[in-house]
Design a protein around this motif. Structure first.
Motif, PDB file in Angstrom:
ATOM      1  N   HIS A  88      -5.153  29.594  46.679  1.00 11.64           N
ATOM      2  CA  HIS A  88      -4.638  28.385  47.341  1.00 11.64           C
ATOM      3  C   HIS A  88      -4.677  28.512  48.858  1.00 11.64           C
ATOM      4  O   HIS A  88      -3.904  27.878  49.565  1.00 11.64           O
ATOM      5  CB  HIS A  88      -3.203  28.059  46.908  1.00 11.64           C
ATOM      6  CG  HIS A  88      -3.074  27.894  45.436  1.00 11.64           C
ATOM      7  ND1 HIS A  88      -3.672  26.849  44.764  1.00 11.64           N
ATOM      8  CD2 HIS A  88      -2.467  28.635  44.489  1.00 11.64           C
ATOM      9  CE1 HIS A  88      -3.414  26.970  43.476  1.00 11.64           C
ATOM     10  NE2 HIS A  88      -2.692  28.038  43.285  1.00 11.64           N
ATOM     11  N   VAL A 147      -6.696  27.694  52.080  1.00  9.49           N
ATOM     12  CA  VAL A 147      -7.816  26.858  52.502  1.00  9.49           C
ATOM     13  C   VAL A 147      -8.629  27.619  53.540  1.00  9.49           C
ATOM     14  O   VAL A 147      -8.177  27.842  54.650  1.00  9.49           O
ATOM     15  CB  VAL A 147      -7.303  25.534  53.099  1.00  9.49           C
ATOM     16  CG1 VAL A 147      -8.463  24.689  53.597  1.00  9.49           C
ATOM     17  CG2 VAL A 147      -6.505  24.781  52.066  1.00  9.49           C
ATOM     18  N   PHE A 170     -10.297  12.930  53.140  1.00  9.72           N
ATOM     19  CA  PHE A 170      -9.256  13.969  53.108  1.00  9.72           C
ATOM     20  C   PHE A 170      -7.919  13.355  52.670  1.00  9.72           C
ATOM     21  O   PHE A 170      -7.238  13.874  51.781  1.00  9.72           O
ATOM     22  CB  PHE A 170      -9.080  14.572  54.508  1.00  9.72           C
ATOM     23  CG  PHE A 170      -9.728  15.907  54.683  1.00  9.72           C
ATOM     24  CD1 PHE A 170      -9.219  17.008  54.022  1.00  9.72           C
ATOM     25  CD2 PHE A 170     -10.830  16.073  55.490  1.00  9.72           C
ATOM     26  CE1 PHE A 170      -9.809  18.259  54.180  1.00  9.72           C
ATOM     27  CE2 PHE A 170     -11.425  17.306  55.648  1.00  9.72           C
ATOM     28  CZ  PHE A 170     -10.915  18.399  54.999  1.00  9.72           C
ATOM     29  N   LEU A 171      -7.570  12.239  53.315  1.00 13.22           N
ATOM     30  CA  LEU A 171      -6.287  11.613  53.001  1.00 13.22           C
ATOM     31  C   LEU A 171      -6.258  11.160  51.544  1.00 13.22           C
ATOM     32  O   LEU A 171      -5.250  11.323  50.850  1.00 13.22           O
ATOM     33  CB  LEU A 171      -6.045  10.426  53.937  1.00 13.22           C
ATOM     34  CG  LEU A 171      -5.837  10.817  55.402  1.00 13.22           C
ATOM     35  CD1 LEU A 171      -5.717   9.590  56.276  1.00 13.22           C
ATOM     36  CD2 LEU A 171      -4.576  11.678  55.544  1.00 13.22           C
ATOM     37  N   VAL A 186      -5.559  14.126  49.296  1.00  9.49           N
ATOM     38  CA  VAL A 186      -4.181  14.623  49.355  1.00  9.49           C
ATOM     39  C   VAL A 186      -3.216  13.657  48.658  1.00  9.49           C
ATOM     40  O   VAL A 186      -2.345  14.074  47.896  1.00  9.49           O
ATOM     41  CB  VAL A 186      -3.740  14.833  50.812  1.00  9.49           C
ATOM     42  CG1 VAL A 186      -2.273  15.225  50.873  1.00  9.49           C
ATOM     43  CG2 VAL A 186      -4.595  15.900  51.456  1.00  9.49           C
ATOM     44  N   TYR A 187      -3.416  12.347  48.917  1.00  5.57           N
ATOM     45  CA  TYR A 187      -2.407  11.405  48.422  1.00  5.57           C
ATOM     46  C   TYR A 187      -2.705  10.887  47.018  1.00  5.57           C
ATOM     47  O   TYR A 187      -1.791  10.540  46.286  1.00  5.57           O
ATOM     48  CB  TYR A 187      -2.255  10.240  49.399  1.00  5.57           C
ATOM     49  CG  TYR A 187      -1.598  10.666  50.680  1.00  5.57           C
ATOM     50  CD1 TYR A 187      -0.221  10.811  50.756  1.00  5.57           C
ATOM     51  CD2 TYR A 187      -2.358  11.001  51.783  1.00  5.57           C
ATOM     52  CE1 TYR A 187       0.390  11.246  51.906  1.00  5.57           C
ATOM     53  CE2 TYR A 187      -1.754  11.441  52.954  1.00  5.57           C
ATOM     54  CZ  TYR A 187      -0.385  11.568  53.008  1.00  5.57           C
ATOM     55  OH  TYR A 187       0.215  12.022  54.146  1.00  5.57           O
ATOM     56  N   GLU A 246       2.763  23.306  52.827  1.00  2.65           N
ATOM     57  CA  GLU A 246       1.871  23.781  53.869  1.00  2.65           C
ATOM     58  C   GLU A 246       0.429  23.340  53.591  1.00  2.65           C
ATOM     59  O   GLU A 246      -0.244  22.804  54.457  1.00  2.65           O
ATOM     60  CB  GLU A 246       1.950  25.302  53.954  1.00  2.65           C
ATOM     61  CG  GLU A 246       1.674  25.820  55.337  1.00  2.65           C
ATOM     62  CD  GLU A 246       2.528  27.047  55.644  1.00  2.65           C
ATOM     63  OE1 GLU A 246       2.371  28.034  54.928  1.00  2.65           O
ATOM     64  OE2 GLU A 246       3.341  26.980  56.571  1.00  2.65           O
ATOM     65  N   VAL A 247      -0.014  23.566  52.356  1.00  2.00           N
ATOM     66  CA  VAL A 247      -1.384  23.180  51.995  1.00  2.00           C
ATOM     67  C   VAL A 247      -1.560  21.673  52.141  1.00  2.00           C
ATOM     68  O   VAL A 247      -2.516  21.201  52.770  1.00  2.00           O
ATOM     69  CB  VAL A 247      -1.713  23.626  50.556  1.00  2.00           C
ATOM     70  CG1 VAL A 247      -3.073  23.081  50.142  1.00  2.00           C
ATOM     71  CG2 VAL A 247      -1.709  25.134  50.456  1.00  2.00           C
ATOM     72  N   ASP A 248      -0.627  20.900  51.587  1.00  2.00           N
ATOM     73  CA  ASP A 248      -0.709  19.438  51.680  1.00  2.00           C
ATOM     74  C   ASP A 248      -0.749  18.979  53.128  1.00  2.00           C
ATOM     75  O   ASP A 248      -1.550  18.125  53.508  1.00  2.00           O
ATOM     76  CB  ASP A 248       0.511  18.792  51.003  1.00  2.00           C
ATOM     77  CG  ASP A 248       0.295  18.673  49.510  1.00  2.00           C
ATOM     78  OD1 ASP A 248      -0.812  19.008  49.051  1.00  2.00           O
ATOM     79  OD2 ASP A 248       1.227  18.243  48.814  1.00  2.00           O
ATOM     80  N   ILE A 252      -1.568  20.618  55.816  1.00  2.00           N
ATOM     81  CA  ILE A 252      -2.803  21.003  56.496  1.00  2.00           C
ATOM     82  C   ILE A 252      -3.922  20.023  56.150  1.00  2.00           C
ATOM     83  O   ILE A 252      -4.620  19.513  57.024  1.00  2.00           O
ATOM     84  CB  ILE A 252      -3.184  22.451  56.109  1.00  2.00           C
ATOM     85  CG1 ILE A 252      -2.297  23.434  56.877  1.00  2.00           C
ATOM     86  CG2 ILE A 252      -4.647  22.723  56.408  1.00  2.00           C
ATOM     87  CD1 ILE A 252      -2.446  24.864  56.436  1.00  2.00           C
ATOM     88  N   LEU A 253      -4.052  19.713  54.865  1.00  2.00           N
ATOM     89  CA  LEU A 253      -5.139  18.818  54.455  1.00  2.00           C
ATOM     90  C   LEU A 253      -4.921  17.403  54.985  1.00  2.00           C
ATOM     91  O   LEU A 253      -5.851  16.766  55.474  1.00  2.00           O
ATOM     92  CB  LEU A 253      -5.261  18.807  52.934  1.00  2.00           C
ATOM     93  CG  LEU A 253      -5.685  20.147  52.336  1.00  2.00           C
ATOM     94  CD1 LEU A 253      -5.661  20.088  50.830  1.00  2.00           C
ATOM     95  CD2 LEU A 253      -7.059  20.545  52.829  1.00  2.00           C
ATOM     96  N   ALA A 254      -3.682  16.916  54.908  1.00  2.00           N
ATOM     97  CA  ALA A 254      -3.416  15.554  55.367  1.00  2.00           C
ATOM     98  C   ALA A 254      -3.656  15.434  56.867  1.00  2.00           C
ATOM     99  O   ALA A 254      -4.275  14.469  57.334  1.00  2.00           O
ATOM    100  CB  ALA A 254      -1.980  15.157  55.029  1.00  2.00           C
TER     101      ALA A 254
END
Lengths: 241, 316, 288
Positions: free
Chosen positions: B55, B57, B282-283, B286-287, C94-96, C98-100
């Motif tokens: 996990h 990145v 990307f958004l 994530v969402y 943290e991962v979320d 960073i990506l957002a």
């Protein structure tokens, strides 16, 4: 006559200004079951964390079979032969019971892999009474069963010293009786154990010897019945009056 | 090997054989698109090898890719091309070991930040060395390898990545990574060298990415730092892999295929809007698609299965 | 000596950018990778005000800072708070995050590219020499440093001498304990994130007075700011200021003595050294 299997010499641990463990020494003979007791906040769990390598001591030394292990990483200490359970149960929630126990056997002192590791895991799960639930993921298990898996995992590591941190906490009277019998058997098979415990019945019926801690320091050590009758120990538990 | 594993292997082998024949029947635009797809499948799968189980990145893809490209550029006069691909892999692994040893012992966020600037950092150093020490800005890689050859090399590498990934999954390292993913404290207390395991996995992943870069070197013909270390590649890899889902090694496949086509279309028709669209993608991941497309499918299947078993019990 | 002073002058602006980020990361627990875009937007804002309306960048701060505050507040409330609420663990958040924030980085960078194009911008503001210890420096750099110093001192005063500032620091240390003493942690996080944005925007406006800027430089500045924050210790105001000055000096040293193309390499060299020897930050005590 060989020396003690585990020796703790003038061990201290300070967190900033707070001294959690203050100049504690004790020794453990092979095959012994030692109780480490004392009121909450007396430094018992910190002592366990120092032995297992979760924390590095500020001063003092810990020796396993004569070789110093203090300050080493937990993984190295695990391979040297110390295994533990955790005060707040720590399992691998996304893995099955068998996999949890195998995880104890692969990288530790046991060093088993493949068929041998799985056979050991199933045997130990049988020993703690979980053979029928071996394939369940840990997230689907009750608290008590998770504690059993933790014990089986620690045993799978084939430790020379087993650390049990309040493993009996939270059991009901029937479960407690079964658990005490189980620990008795494991001890009878020759396992060397240190147990941090609050359940007095368990300490009386299991421990050969006890070390008592209060506010970070050792205040008594000796035969369980004698130590529990010591006025200093009673004062520590009940307050000074 | 179980029966289902054997079946998967057979299907995969048949698919690879069919794909390897592809360059003979198509050429031009579709072949270039196929190479691009294979390129990103290789990159994303190699990326998932490390970033899936940990996990963490990693944004170092472009740095490893450039190192592979440069390995070929430096050695093309001396050694045969296939050997240079391996050299690129070794260089990538060594670089990953250095970066991993410095960053994987501390918090995961630091690792992300470090890899974020790594391509730019390597580009600066390489550019400096080239101009100041060696006195030329770029290097020529002149081979007779066409797009079809690159495609077959990439296919071979993809097969190798999947094979290695499968082997790691069955080995102690793969098991250790699962334990670490569940609880690092437990992992440490049962003899797992957490940092070392992560570094090894990062090395494997970095080696494969560098090999992809090495394979692609003949396409550029003239290698210079700006093109070899292109940070956008790192982001594209992350987004494609996450879009597909990183819980399974084949998850990224699902993301790469549509995304390459869309990305190709966008950069051809709306080059100025490329970053805006990447940002929106990307958004969206994530969402809306937290575990990627494959994660969403698995979840939906799981729900149906649970529902079925509940009604089944109700009847019994 | 000249290098040292130039470095410190540059470090002053870095400090503001890093202070903004450390508020966002240390208090709101969001590693905001889009922070550099606030900076670039502020550069363009100051440029627009100066060229189109003849407003001095210093007065422009009064417009740009509140805009930075509101924009970052809206981003936090609209996009990031849902992530905080759904996160199971700090690691997942943290991962979320960073990506957002990556998404936001690309989105804003792309948008500014569309509006302003890819060329370099600068404008002439106080571009006159200023004598200091026998050497001459551009007055705009000196003024930017002075303004940055004043803003830093005001921020430190706010954090260390006011009741609300103390609440912000409490959340930075331990959100759970802060909640127990009736601090509205969600509001403090929102406020700190917005304030961080405002501070970064000030840094950007000041930077634009002496630095040639372009739409896609946000990423590099964000990396520098992050490294400063880590060097100084997350959430540590004094640490961030000192680390920023150190970074400014080292960058100037490398750029003038070795090669201007290697500034990021210098930054990273510093970063690796910190990671290897003091991962808890320059002033952090031993962990635990």
């Amino acid at each position: 006559m060989s020396g003690p299997i585990l020796e703790v010499a003038s061990l201290s641990k300070a967190f900033g200004g707070l001294v959690a463990v203050n100049d504690v020494s004790f020794a453990l003979a092979e095959g012994e079951l030692l109780g480490l007791i004392g009121p909450n906040g007396s430094g018992k769990t910190t002592t366990m964390n120092l032995v297992s390598g979760a924390l590095a001591p500020t001063a003092g030394e810990i020796r396993l079979d004569g070789a110093p292990i203090s300050g080493l990483s937990p993984s190295v200490i695990s391979r040297a032969g110390v295994a533990r359970t955790f005060q707040l149960v720590r399992v691998l929630p996304g893995m099955t019971a068998v996999e949890n126990v195998v995880a104890g056997a692969v990288f530790s002192r046991a060093g088993l892999w493949g068929v041998a590791a799985e056979a050991t895991a199933r045997r130990l799960l049988g020993r703690v009474g979980l053979e029928e639930r071996a394939e369940l993921p840990l997230s689907a298990m009750t608290y008590i069963d998770q504690k059993r898996v933790e014990l089986a995992r620690a045993l799978a590591a084939d430790p020379r010293v087993l650390l049990l941190d309040e493993w009996l906490a939270g059991l009901n009277p029937t479960e407690l009786q079964t658990a005490i019998e189980l620990l008795k058997e494991i001890h009878a098979d020759g396992m060397t154990i240190i147990m941090v415990e609050h359940v007095m019945d368990a300490i009386r019926s299991l421990c050969d010897r006890c070390v008592v801690m209060n506010t970070g320091a050792k205040i008594a050590e000796g035969d369980t019945a004698a130590v529990l009758a010591d006025p200093h120990v009673m004062a520590a538990y009940l307050g000074d009056e | 090997m179980t029966r289902s594993e054997g079946l998967t292997l057979f299907t995969a082998a048949a698919a690879f054989a069919a794909l390897a024949a592809l360059p003979f029947v198509t050429e031009g635009f579709y072949l270039t698109l196929a190479v691009n797809m294979a390129l990103y499948i290789a990159l994303c799968t190699a990326w998932t090898l490390f970033s899936g189980p940990t996990h963490l990145v990693s944004l170092a893809t472009a740095a490893f890719f450039g190192i592979g490209t440069y390995s070929v550029a430096i050695g093309i006069e001396i050694l045969p091309f296939p050997l240079l691909i391996l050299c690129g892999g070794v260089a990538g692994a060594l670089f990953a070991a250095l970066v991993g040893a410095a960053t994987l012992r501390v918090s995961g966020a630091y690792f992300v930040i470090f890899t974020l600037g790594l391509a730019e950092l390597t580009r600066q150093v390489v550019a400096y060395l080239q101009t100041k020490v060696f006195g030329s800005m770029g290097l020529f890689v002149l081979t007779d390898h066409g797009e079809g050859d690159l495609f077959r090399y990439l296919l071979g590498l993809i097969a190798a990545i999947f094979l290695v990934g499968w082997l790691i999954g069955r080995a102690r390292l793969g098991f250790a990574m699962r334990v670490i993913g569940n609880d690092e404290v437990v992992a440490r207390h049962f003899g797992i060298e957490v940092a070392r395991s992560k570094v090894i996995l990062f090395m494997v992943s970095g080696a494969f990415i560098a090999m992809v870069g090495a394979i692609m070197a003949p396409r550029y013909a003239y290698i210079e730092p700006q093109s070899a270390f292109n940070p956008t590649m790192s982001f594209l890899v992350v987004i494609m892999a996450l879009l597909g889902g990183t819980r399974r090694l084949w998850g990224p496949l699902v993301g790469v295929v549509p995304f390459t086509i869309v990305a190709d279309f966008i950069s051809a028709n709306f080059p100025d809007h490329f970053n805006v669209i990447i940002g929106l993608a990307f958004l969206a991941v994530v969402y809306l698609l937290k575990d990627g497309v494959t994660g969403a499918i698995e979840q939906a299947l799981g729900r149906r299965r649970r529902a079925a078993s509940v009604t089944g019990e109700g009847r019994a | 000596m000249e290098i040292l002073i130039t470095g410190v002058l540059l470090g002053g602006t870095y400090a503001l950018i890093a202070l903004g980020l450390t508020l966002q990361y240390g208090v709101a627990r969001i590693m905001n990778l889009a922070n550099g875009e606030t900076l670039v937007a502020a550069c363009f804002g100051a440029w627009l005000l100066f060229t189109a309306a003849q407003i001095s960048p210093l007065w422009g701060l009064l417009i740009i800072a509140p805009l930075g505050f509101v924009a970052n507040g809206l981003i936090y409330a609209g996009l990031l708070r849902p992530l905080v609420r759904r996160a199971v663990t700090q690691g997942a958040l943290e991962v979320d995050a960073i990506l957002a924030t990556f998404g936001l980085l690309f989105l804003f960078e792309g948008a500014m590219h569309l509006i302003f194009g890819g060329s370099f911008f600068n404008y002439q503001f106080l571009a006159v020499p200023f004598e200091l210890l026998g050497e001459s420096y551009a007055l705009n750099r000196v003024v930017a440093f002075a303004a940055a110093a004043i803003i830093s001192v005001l921020l430190a005063f706010f954090l260390y001498r006011t009741r609300f500032g103390t609440a912000i620091r409490a959340v930075a240390v331990d959100p759970d304990a802060a909640r127990l003493v009736a601090i509205d942690v969600e509001f403090v996080a929102l406020f700190a994130f917005a304030l961080g944005g405002a501070i970064t925007a000030c840094g950007g406006a000041l930077l634009s007075t002496f630095y040639t800027f372009e739409a896609s430089m946000g990423g590099i500045f964000m990396i520098k700011a992050l490294i400063i924050v880590i060097m100084g210790g997350v959430g540590d105001v004094r640490g961030a200021v000192l680390a920023a000055l150190i970074l400014g000096v080292i960058e100037t040293l490398v750029a003038s003595l070795v090669d201007p193309g290697l500034t990021l390499t210098a930054t990273y060299g510093l970063f690796v050294t910190i990671l290897l020897f003091r991962p808890q930050g320059l002033f952090g005590g031993a962990a635990g």
